[in-house]
Design an enzyme around this catalytic site. Structure first.
Site, mmCIF file in Angstrom:
data_model
loop_
_atom_site.group_PDB
_atom_site.id
_atom_site.type_symbol
_atom_site.label_atom_id
_atom_site.label_comp_id
_atom_site.label_asym_id
_atom_site.label_seq_id
_atom_site.Cartn_x
_atom_site.Cartn_y
_atom_site.Cartn_z
ATOM 1 N N VAL A 116 -7.509 11.075 41.235
ATOM 2 C CA VAL A 116 -8.606 11.679 40.460
ATOM 3 C C VAL A 116 -9.597 10.581 40.085
ATOM 4 C CG1 VAL A 116 -7.395 11.500 38.226
ATOM 5 C CG2 VAL A 116 -9.179 13.194 38.515
ATOM 6 N N ARG A 196 -10.263 17.672 31.299
ATOM 7 C CA ARG A 196 -9.096 18.546 31.504
ATOM 8 C C ARG A 196 -7.810 17.893 31.000
ATOM 9 N NH1 ARG A 196 -12.118 18.853 36.341
ATOM 10 N NH2 ARG A 196 -11.271 16.776 36.680
ATOM 11 N N PRO A 220 -21.062 16.025 23.053
ATOM 12 C CA PRO A 220 -20.043 17.024 22.717
ATOM 13 C C PRO A 220 -19.707 17.886 23.929
ATOM 14 C CG PRO A 220 -21.810 17.027 21.081
ATOM 15 C CD PRO A 220 -22.257 16.131 22.197
ATOM 16 N N ARG A 221 -18.475 18.325 24.013
ATOM 17 C CA ARG A 221 -18.058 19.217 25.110
ATOM 18 C C ARG A 221 -17.462 20.473 24.483
ATOM 19 N NH1 ARG A 221 -15.789 16.100 30.177
ATOM 20 N NH2 ARG A 221 -16.712 17.977 31.041
ATOM 21 N N ARG A 278 -7.325 4.100 32.801
ATOM 22 C CA ARG A 278 -7.421 2.910 33.646
ATOM 23 C C ARG A 278 -7.321 1.667 32.757
ATOM 24 N NH1 ARG A 278 -6.358 5.624 37.365
ATOM 25 N NH2 ARG A 278 -7.528 5.954 39.293
ATOM 26 N N ASP A 302 0.123 3.096 30.404
ATOM 27 C CA ASP A 302 0.595 3.427 31.764
ATOM 28 C C ASP A 302 -0.235 2.667 32.794
ATOM 29 O OD1 ASP A 302 2.092 4.865 33.768
ATOM 30 O OD2 ASP A 302 0.274 6.035 34.126
ATOM 31 N N GLU A 307 -2.929 -4.568 38.179
ATOM 32 C CA GLU A 307 -1.691 -3.836 38.455
ATOM 33 C C GLU A 307 -1.125 -4.363 39.760
ATOM 34 O OE1 GLU A 307 -2.438 0.359 38.311
ATOM 35 O OE2 GLU A 307 -2.858 0.301 36.170
ATOM 36 N N HIS A 326 2.045 2.589 35.969
ATOM 37 C CA HIS A 326 1.081 3.576 36.485
ATOM 38 C C HIS A 326 1.791 4.757 37.173
ATOM 39 C CE1 HIS A 326 -3.342 3.936 37.995
ATOM 40 N NE2 HIS A 326 -2.801 5.138 37.799
ATOM 41 N N SER A 329 1.017 10.388 37.222
ATOM 42 C CA SER A 329 1.004 11.553 38.119
ATOM 43 C C SER A 329 2.242 11.602 39.017
ATOM 44 C CB SER A 329 -0.263 11.546 38.976
ATOM 45 O OG SER A 329 -0.263 10.433 39.855
HETATM 46 O O1 LIG Z 1 -6.474 8.369 39.578
HETATM 47 C C1 LIG Z 1 -5.378 8.882 39.718
HETATM 48 O O2 LIG Z 1 -5.194 9.828 40.494
HETATM 49 C C2 LIG Z 1 -4.208 8.400 38.927
HETATM 50 O O3 LIG Z 1 -4.478 7.259 38.225
HETATM 51 C C3 LIG Z 1 -3.003 8.192 39.793
HETATM 52 O O4 LIG Z 1 -2.534 9.413 40.087
#
Ligand SMILES: O=C(O)[C@H](O)CO
Length: 361
Positions: A116, A196, A220-221, A278, A302, A307, A326, A329
């Protein structure tokens, strides 16, 4: 390490059934000549099986793969392998910059990242060359939110210290203040960068009886905020009021090291800082100072910069800093979904169709 999709490699990589393998081979062998005219794709990692299956069974591309998930493709090899390819499927460890795009040359039409986050992509350079970019939002939201909650609780309730004490003889009599941490009930949870994932984290934390959710962002969201009844506050207010501060923003030039001594100095000394976005959004020297001097209570990370974080890094010496490699996900379901989405984005991009998830450049 790299290879064109062969029988042995297919079997090893994808642990696919024999019938699936035969199908793939059939496709390859019946159409050797046709294959040589298919668009060429380079895949920079041994991605999870679902994505490889999508590529293979599409019959629309020929792909070459860096045949490892343990070692990332060396830059030199990558620069060679991308030469003349039509599309690239990459992960977040590959820097897709001007040098790489020049090495790839004018055939390159699509870059699809299995992530993502897109801070490893030089968007300006991609845009300049008219290259379309796919990424993998949404499919990882649940997994990242779950891990963030796990990390938050691990950090605030000192679980790593506690298991260590239990195992190494530090567990004496029951003590009144030993290993006390901070609870979510009646707390204020702050979210830096509401998207999200921030919403999904808040939804999971709400049943812990959080008193209030606050957030800050460039603006604002209201639509997202209304889902979790979160109040928009200034950056300073977020720092001052949060008992738990979860960083969920993307890494951009604007957010680089946004979590620095200015932020930490305004936080409560009982606050918990959590980062699953990040490493680059945090000034790690400032974080170390804040943790070592008790300016804030603890941090759960995380993500770090670099890294992997060298094992000699000062942050590893702190009991009040929990560091994960990390893995937000990292569930089988999510990583397969990311892999399949990245493959589908790539195929659609090559066909000149809208991708399922495409970055607007
Ligand atoms: O950017 C991403 O997708 C996460 O950091 C790793 O899944």
């Amino acid at each position: 390490m790299a290879m064109w999709c062969s029988r042995t490699a297919l079997r090893r990589l994808q642990q696919i059934s024999v019938s699936q393998l035969k199908m793939a081979e059939g496709l390859a062998s019946t159409s050797q000549r046709e294959m040589s005219t298919l668009p060429r794709v380079y895949v920079t990692r041994q991605i999870p099986p679902e994505g490889l299956k999508v590529l293979r069974e599409s019959g629309k591309v020929q792909f070459e793969l860096w045949d490892s998930d343990d070692i990332s493709v060396p830059r030199k090899e990558l620069l060679q392998k991308v030469r003349g390819v039509d599309a690239l499927l990459c992960v977040l460890t590959e820097k897709i910059d001007a040098e790489l795009l020049d090495a790839a040359g004018p055939n390159l039409k699509v870059v699809s990242t299995m992530s993502v986050g897109f801070d490893h992509l030089s968007l300006d350079e991609l845009k300049k060359r008219g290259i379309r970019v796919g990424y993998t939002p949404e499919v990882l939201t649940d997994s990242v939110a779950e891990l963030t909650v796990a990390l938050l609780l691990t950090t605030s309730r000192r679980l790593i210290e506690a298991t260590h004490e239990a195992k190494t003889g530090g567990w004496g009599t029951w003590r009144t203040l030993w290993l006390c941490g901070y609870e979510l009930a009646n707390s204020t949870v702050g979210i830096l960068g509401l998207g999200r994932i921030g919403v999904a984290i808040a939804e999971r934390l709400a049943p812990f009886k959080v008193k209030k959710f606050i957030y800050t962002d460039v603006a604002p969201r209201p639509e997202l905020a209304s889902v979790i009844n979160a109040e928009y506050v200034s950056f300073d207010q977020l720092a001052k009021e949060s008992d738990f501060l979860a960083v969920c923003c993307a890494l951009t030039p604007e957010t680089k090291e946004i979590c620095n001594k200015n932020l930490f100095s305004k936080m409560k000394n009982t606050s918990i800082f959590i980062n699953t976005s990040r490493g680059g959004v945090v000034n790690q020297e400032d974080l170390y100072e804040a943790l070592a001097t008790g300016q804030i209570a603890a941090a759960g990370l995380d993500v770090t910069l670099p890294e992997p974080l060298p094992t000699t890094h000062p942050l590893f010496t702190l009991k009040n800093c929990v560091i994960l490699p990390h893995i937000a996900s990292a569930s089988y379901t999510t990583r397969n979904a990311m892999s399949a989405l990245a493959a589908n984005n790539l195929l659609l991009g090559l066909q000149g169709k809208p991708m399922i998830k495409e970055l607007k450049l």
